[in-house]
Design a protein around this motif. Sequence first.
Motif, PDB file in Angstrom:
ATOM      1  N   VAL A   1       3.121  -5.062  -5.853  1.00 19.07           N
ATOM      2  CA  VAL A   1       3.874  -4.308  -4.843  1.00 19.07           C
ATOM      3  C   VAL A   1       3.876  -2.839  -5.249  1.00 19.07           C
ATOM      4  O   VAL A   1       3.615  -2.507  -6.399  1.00 19.07           O
ATOM      5  N   ASP A   2       4.155  -1.979  -4.282  1.00 19.94           N
ATOM      6  CA  ASP A   2       4.190  -0.538  -4.525  1.00 19.94           C
ATOM      7  C   ASP A   2       5.653  -0.095  -4.447  1.00 19.94           C
ATOM      8  O   ASP A   2       6.200   0.100  -3.353  1.00 19.94           O
ATOM      9  N   MET A   3       6.287   0.040  -5.611  1.00 23.42           N
ATOM     10  CA  MET A   3       7.721   0.335  -5.628  1.00 23.42           C
ATOM     11  C   MET A   3       8.023   1.724  -5.064  1.00 23.42           C
ATOM     12  O   MET A   3       9.098   1.954  -4.515  1.00 23.42           O
TER      13      MET A   3
ATOM     14  N   LYS B   1      -7.718  -3.765   5.317  1.00 25.12           N
ATOM     15  CA  LYS B   1      -8.292  -4.943   4.682  1.00 25.12           C
ATOM     16  C   LYS B   1      -7.271  -5.589   3.729  1.00 25.12           C
ATOM     17  O   LYS B   1      -7.135  -6.807   3.670  1.00 25.12           O
ATOM     18  N   ILE B   2      -6.553  -4.745   2.984  1.00 23.76           N
ATOM     19  CA  ILE B   2      -5.530  -5.280   2.077  1.00 23.76           C
ATOM     20  C   ILE B   2      -4.479  -6.068   2.868  1.00 23.76           C
ATOM     21  O   ILE B   2      -4.086  -7.177   2.491  1.00 23.76           O
ATOM     22  N   MET B   3      -4.059  -5.502   4.005  1.00 21.49           N
ATOM     23  CA  MET B   3      -3.046  -6.169   4.836  1.00 21.49           C
ATOM     24  C   MET B   3      -3.584  -7.471   5.427  1.00 21.49           C
ATOM     25  O   MET B   3      -2.901  -8.490   5.458  1.00 21.49           O
ATOM     26  N   LYS B   4      -4.813  -7.411   5.911  1.00 21.04           N
ATOM     27  CA  LYS B   4      -5.423  -8.599   6.526  1.00 21.04           C
ATOM     28  C   LYS B   4      -5.555  -9.718   5.484  1.00 21.04           C
ATOM     29  O   LYS B   4      -5.235 -10.886   5.756  1.00 21.04           O
TER      30      LYS B   4
ATOM     31  N   ILE C   1       0.884  -1.169   0.000  1.00 15.22           N
ATOM     32  CA  ILE C   1       0.000   0.000   0.000  1.00 15.22           C
ATOM     33  C   ILE C   1       0.923   1.221   0.000  1.00 15.22           C
ATOM     34  O   ILE C   1       2.097   1.095   0.339  1.00 15.22           O
ATOM     35  N   PRO C   2       0.415   2.407  -0.370  1.00 20.48           N
ATOM     36  CA  PRO C   2       1.281   3.593  -0.326  1.00 20.48           C
ATOM     37  C   PRO C   2       1.812   3.853   1.091  1.00 20.48           C
ATOM     38  O   PRO C   2       1.126   3.563   2.076  1.00 20.48           O
TER      39      PRO C   2
END
Length: 533
Positions: free
Chosen positions: A492-494, A471-474, A400-401
């Motif tokens: 992934v967020d480079m 939610k994304i992490m969970k 995530i950002p």
Amino acid sequence: MMSRYLAVVLLAGVLGSLANAQEGPHFDGQSWWETVKVLADDKMEGRETGSQGLDRAEAWMTAQLKSAGVEPGFRGGFLQSVPLRRREIVESQSSLTLVHHAKLMPVSLGRDAYFSLRIDQDRAVEAPLVFAGYGLDVPEAGYNDLHGLDLKGKIAVVMTGSPSSILAALASHYQSSGQRWKTLRQAGAIGIVTILNPWSMDIPWERNAANRTHPVEALDDPALDDTAGEKLAVTFNPAHAEELFVGTGHTFDEISVLARDRKPMPSFPLQLSLRSRLTVKTEKITSANVVAVLPGTDPALKGQYIVLSAHIDHLGIGAPINGDAIYNGAMDNAAGDAVVLDVARSLQSAHAKLRRSILFVFFTGEEEGLLGSKYFTAHPPVPAHSIVADVNTDMFLPIIPLKILRVYGLEESTVGETAQKVADSLGIAVQADPEPLRNVFIRSDQYNFILHGIPSIATKVGYDPDTPEQKIMKDWLTNRYHAPSDDTNQPVDMNAAARFEEIVRDIAVNLANNSASPQWSPNSFFRRYAQGQ
Ligand SMILES: [Zn+2]
């Protein structure tokens, strides 16, 4: 998918606007991703401790450090050999049975429970079970689950978790396997059955149980065994824990709700005994930590070392999920290794005049119970008291950002303050651990530095509760954490990774150049481990 060129241009713009003029940005996310791709490649076979795959990954990392121009961390080179013992259960010759008066009730290995082989258990045990609540005795918080409980010669059944009246770091510390055993052994217990807290299980029971027969490693050094004497160690499925409470007037549902609400627990004898029969194959093996050093330049301070660390091992080849058996460990923790390598390259190539020296350390055996860091802190390449801080990166999850930096150990020391300052300067918010039930503070290598009195932090990409980010992490934890899908075919967020690298680099530079050495906060519980302070 956005083109790579456009992504880099956008990234450079974002970073440029945030960084101050003379410093950075030093990272573009690309070099980070290139390292992740190498270490998480199928060729590395999931980098299991003691495997050829991990040896290959470490040889590659050593070559990178050499070509970056940093120096070997040990007299003999970049590798610190770590002696280990591998244990593998022979499940056909192992069993668990609940005994209720004369009635025998077999426990199904895998469905109901499994042996925790990190602990060197007796081959045959039978003893009464006592429910000891969270199994905590925390004098600092005036909380004691064991008060008035007869545990002499018995097996303690505990629920993971803690009441909300105990500070997160303190609760995590008292739940470490060594500290928990110390508490229960003092009360007379001979073993522990741990019921996993259903409200804080990162990994579904079925996935854990599927790998229960996978070999595990332990340090081959009795002096470093903090669970010596623990005759039985079993993990129990909360979905089948009700059977443990028959005839007590209590139900597991009631216990579970208290755990969810982080309320104090009752403790009481159970009506059952547990009988174990265990057959284990053991074998001596070795693995290694990779260690490099960038010497400081100030004659008065270069004898002090800041450690930047990340574990390089992962789980190897295990139970297949969707036809894939290689647990690549891209985010856990090739991503962290890539950060430490990039920061090493950057500090070396910038000829950064750092007053203190920096150690770059890649640990083996983290997934087996923080083994590499335990060995390293017991046998450091420099005098133990000259290591003044550790900044650890493990599974920082740039998916995530990066708007919030999570700092485990934020309030414990001036290392946390430094992280706060650096984040402030980059316009990134900071949060302490908002999910204390997950015990993250003791679940990675910084913890062994803390136990040696060294102020430490671990940092990750943070997020607030009840947000889409959470939610994304969970979902990531449920589906990809310790699964074969933690590979390089995930989004992934480079940009987040690059900004994170900038933070770690800035923290290192600050810690290396501050006139004052890192210190524990006056009120930190962990200050007690510091020697000579
Ligand atoms: Zn892991």
